[in-house]
Design a protein around this motif. Structure first.
Motif, short mmCIF file in Angstrom:
data_model
loop_
_atom_site.label_atom_id
_atom_site.label_comp_id
_atom_site.label_asym_id
_atom_site.label_seq_id
_atom_site.Cartn_x
_atom_site.Cartn_y
_atom_site.Cartn_z
N PRO A 92 37.79 31.57 44.34
CA PRO A 92 36.32 31.48 44.13
C PRO A 92 36.71 30.27 43.00
O PRO A 92 37.26 29.13 42.98
CB PRO A 92 36.64 32.68 43.03
N ARG A 93 35.86 29.54 43.29
CA ARG A 93 34.48 28.81 42.38
C ARG A 93 35.15 28.78 41.09
O ARG A 93 34.83 30.32 40.38
CB ARG A 93 33.66 28.60 42.21
N LEU A 94 35.21 28.28 40.48
CA LEU A 94 35.70 27.93 38.93
C LEU A 94 35.31 26.32 38.06
O LEU A 94 35.59 25.34 37.70
CB LEU A 94 37.46 26.76 38.82
N LYS A 95 33.85 27.47 37.63
CA LYS A 95 33.27 25.73 36.56
C LYS A 95 33.90 25.54 35.26
O LYS A 95 34.33 26.97 34.66
CB LYS A 95 31.37 26.38 36.87
N GLU A 96 33.18 24.66 35.45
CA GLU A 96 33.54 24.05 33.72
C GLU A 96 33.09 25.36 32.65
O GLU A 96 31.82 25.52 32.68
CB GLU A 96 32.96 22.87 33.44
N GLY A 97 34.29 25.55 32.26
CA GLY A 97 34.25 26.54 30.72
C GLY A 97 33.71 27.66 31.16
O GLY A 97 34.28 28.86 30.44
N ALA A 98 34.72 28.19 32.35
CA ALA A 98 34.18 29.77 32.70
C ALA A 98 36.01 29.84 33.01
O ALA A 98 36.60 29.67 33.57
CB ALA A 98 33.42 29.77 33.91
#
Length: 255
Positions: A92-98
């Protein structure tokens, strides 16, 4: 016994070794009367059986040492059903701050080291607040584990459903995780290869695992982030390394 005496063939599917399992579960004394009685029971069962199925090589060797002849023994390993646990195309995508999503699934028993897992996660979370742990499963230790989470002040970071789930439910629930945890408590039994680890690997979820002797027989540091048995601090540092290193997670999945 009656079908056996009238000519039927008997297969004993071992799964757990009786004396070792009961020693872990009930704290039996090595060499005590209860453990000796269990060994006699297991010996009687393996003697009566025409074939004995072991779940992996270390268990095969323990049964061989206990007197079961090699001609009776066969290894049929536990494995993840690929229809239930299909491989995902990417993490899964891991966005900054997520949130960094971490998962554990299985029965919640103290002998599985789940309390050490929560303590290690608490240490890791204090350094990386984005970490979020979801625990799927119920068991004898569920209430104590929920209380441990409360005492650590981790209610917002750790979710425990506290119930047994079907394989289909588990398979769907774990697919969104960035990595999975595979704790361990004791090498006393020396015959446990956690099926959850095989299920994570089938889906393509990297793992942080306690290196018991059996885990170490099948996996090395290129395939899982391994940490020493009983070292909560090392477990926490392993969680942090995997959480903050996407390339490492990808490498483990590929290997």
């Amino acid at each position: 016994a009656i079908p056996r005496l009238t000519g039927a063939k008997l297969i004993l599917d071992m799964h757990d070794l009786l004396p070792e399992l009961y020693a872990l579960k009930f704290g039996l004394t090595r060499g005590g009367w209860a453990e000796r009685a269990l060994r006699l029971t297991q010996r009687a069962a393996t003697t009566l059986a025409d074939r004995v199925i072991a779940v992996h090589r270390p268990q095969y060797e323990l049964l061989l040492d206990s007197g079961v002849p090699a001609r009776k023994l066969t290894i049929v390993m536990n494995a993840a059903d690929p229809e239930v646990f299909p491989t995902r195309k990417k993490e899964p995508r891991l966005k900054e701050g997520a949130p960094i999503r971490v998962v554990y699934h299985g029965t919640l028993l103290q002998r599985y080291g789940v309390d050490d897992m929560v303590d290690a996660f608490a240490l890791a979370h204090s350094e990386e607040p984005r970490l979020q742990l979801t625990i799927h499963g119920g068991g004898d230790h569920a209430e104590a584990l929920i209380e441990r989470v409360k005492q650590a002040g981790l209610q917002d970071a750790v979710q425990i459903d506290g119930q047994h789930n079907s394989l289909d439910e588990v398979a769907k629930a774990i697919r969104g995780a960035h990595f999975g945890l595979v704790p361990g408590r004791d090498d006393h039994e020396d015959s446990v290869l956690p099926t959850k680890m095989l299920e994570y690997l089938a889906v393509g979820i990297p793992t942080v695992a306690v290196k018991t002797r059996t885990v170490g027989r099948y996996f090395d540091e290129t395939q899982s982030e391994l940490c020493p048995l009983g070292d909560v601090s090392a477990f926490a540092q392993a969680i942090l390394r995997v959480a903050n290193d996407k390339a490492r997670r990808k490498e483990m999945v590929q290997n």
